[in-house]
Structure formats: structure tokens, C-alpha cells
Motif scaffolding. Structure first.
Motif, short mmCIF file in Angstrom:
data_model
loop_
_atom_site.label_atom_id
_atom_site.label_comp_id
_atom_site.label_asym_id
_atom_site.label_seq_id
_atom_site.Cartn_x
_atom_site.Cartn_y
_atom_site.Cartn_z
N LEU A 4 1.05 -1.12 -0.15
CA LEU A 4 -0.11 -0.14 -0.11
C LEU A 4 0.95 1.13 0.25
O LEU A 4 2.02 1.12 0.67
CB LEU A 4 -1.00 -0.03 1.47
N LEU A 6 1.10 5.56 0.35
CA LEU A 6 0.08 6.71 0.87
C LEU A 6 0.79 7.84 0.72
O LEU A 6 2.13 7.99 0.84
CB LEU A 6 -0.03 6.46 2.56
N VAL A 15 -4.23 7.22 -1.70
CA VAL A 15 -3.86 5.87 -1.39
C VAL A 15 -3.61 5.05 -2.86
O VAL A 15 -4.55 5.26 -3.86
CB VAL A 15 -5.18 5.00 -0.78
N ILE A 31 -8.55 9.33 1.02
CA ILE A 31 -9.34 9.37 2.11
C ILE A 31 -9.38 10.73 2.66
O ILE A 31 -8.34 11.46 2.76
CB ILE A 31 -8.43 8.47 3.13
N ARG A 33 -9.43 13.21 5.61
CA ARG A 33 -8.81 13.10 7.08
C ARG A 33 -10.09 13.47 7.96
O ARG A 33 -10.60 14.45 7.92
CB ARG A 33 -7.63 13.84 7.09
N ASP A 39 -8.33 8.01 10.93
CA ASP A 39 -7.54 7.70 9.84
C ASP A 39 -6.57 6.56 9.78
O ASP A 39 -6.54 5.70 8.87
CB ASP A 39 -6.36 8.88 9.60
N ARG A 42 -9.00 3.52 9.24
CA ARG A 42 -9.38 3.24 8.02
C ARG A 42 -8.47 2.71 7.07
O ARG A 42 -8.42 1.70 6.45
CB ARG A 42 -9.85 4.75 7.46
N ILE A 43 -7.08 3.07 7.40
CA ILE A 43 -6.14 2.48 6.77
C ILE A 43 -5.46 0.89 7.02
O ILE A 43 -5.34 0.41 6.29
CB ILE A 43 -4.63 3.19 6.69
N ILE A 55 3.56 -1.16 3.89
CA ILE A 55 2.95 -0.03 3.48
C ILE A 55 4.15 1.09 3.20
O ILE A 55 4.88 0.88 4.21
CB ILE A 55 2.04 0.62 4.70
N LEU A 81 1.14 4.07 12.46
CA LEU A 81 0.57 3.25 11.57
C LEU A 81 1.22 1.62 11.63
O LEU A 81 0.30 1.01 11.75
CB LEU A 81 0.63 3.63 10.16
#
Length: 137
Positions: A4, A6, A15, A31, A33, A39, A42-43, A55, A81
């Protein structure tokens, strides 16, 4: 393994996702924010749904290679993250990725409103594609 990518912004996160072979990046979504916890959640949900194993977060560096406030925020976000998702999170130099995408979109004669809707996810794809290319070297 899917990866992924970002592109972090103050208001939106672009994304992108790679194919299974890790050769091609594809713009996925933007996305809006809402706050740090939302956030990250969601990720994390996207990462689980897509089965990503890594990622990549765009790291905005100054032109001289140093990190400014935006770069420091990106590093902190990447650490948060990784804790939230549980897969490795790397940062990748994103200098001029958004500029490159905007030039491409202006050249394609897209309206400003249309560019605004896609620029973040396309910048994420540029960041991810650069990362994928570096892994093949």
C-alpha cells in the motif's frame, strides 16, 4: 505481496496499491482526513481487506534532503501506522511527486476541479511506483 502506498496531506490521504507481484502501482482512492485514530483505523481496514504485507508512506523532504515539519509528521504517522496495522511501514522520498502529477494532469487538460479529485491518489501511485522500482534494482 501487495504493498500500500500513501501520500499524506493535511486534509486528504492519497492511497495506491501494488499488484501481487509488486511491479505495478495503481491509484486506489482518496481518504478525507477525520482525525488520527479514524485515519489509522481506515488505513488498517484497507490493509487487512487488500491483504497488504507492507505500507509505504511518502516522506516530504526539503530540496536539500532535510526533514521539515511535514516530514517529521510523516515519520510519526508511519510509526503510529506500523503499531496500528502490524505490517512493516517504510517511508519513501516523495519530493515533487505532486508537482509531477499536476503537470501531467494539466497536460491532459483536466479541469482544476477534476484534478483536485485525483491528484492525491495519483501522487500515492507515483510514490509507490518509485518504491517498487527501487526494490527491483
Amino acid at each position: 505481496m501487495r504493498i500500500l502506498g500513501l501520500d499524506l496531506g493535511d486534509r486528504r490521504i492519497g492511497v495506491a496499491v501494488s499488484d501481487e507481484s509488486g511491479l505495478i502501482a495503481q491509484a486506489l482512492e482518496v481518504i478525507e482526513r477525520k482525525g488520527p485514530e479514524e485515519d489509522l483505523a481506515r488505513i488498517a481496514g484497507l490493509a487487512r481487506r487488500l491483504g497488504v504485507g507492507r505500507i509505504v508512506v511518502g516522506l516530504p523532504k526539503n530540496m536539500d534532503g532535510t526533514l521539515g515539519p511535514a516530514g517529521e509528521k510523516a515519520v510519526a504517522f508511519a510509526a503510529d501506522l506500523q503499531a496500528a496495522v502490524g505490517v512493516p511501514v517504510d517511508t519513501w522520498d516523495e519530493r515533487l511527486s505532486t508537482v509531477e502529477v499536476n503537470r501531467m494532469l494539466v497536460g491532459a487538460d483536466l479541469s482544476r476541479a477534476r484534478r483536485r479529485k485525483v491528484v492525491d491518489k495519483l501522487a500515492a501511485a507515483v510514490i509507490l511506483q518509485g518504491y517498487l522500482a527501487s526494490r527491483r534494482r
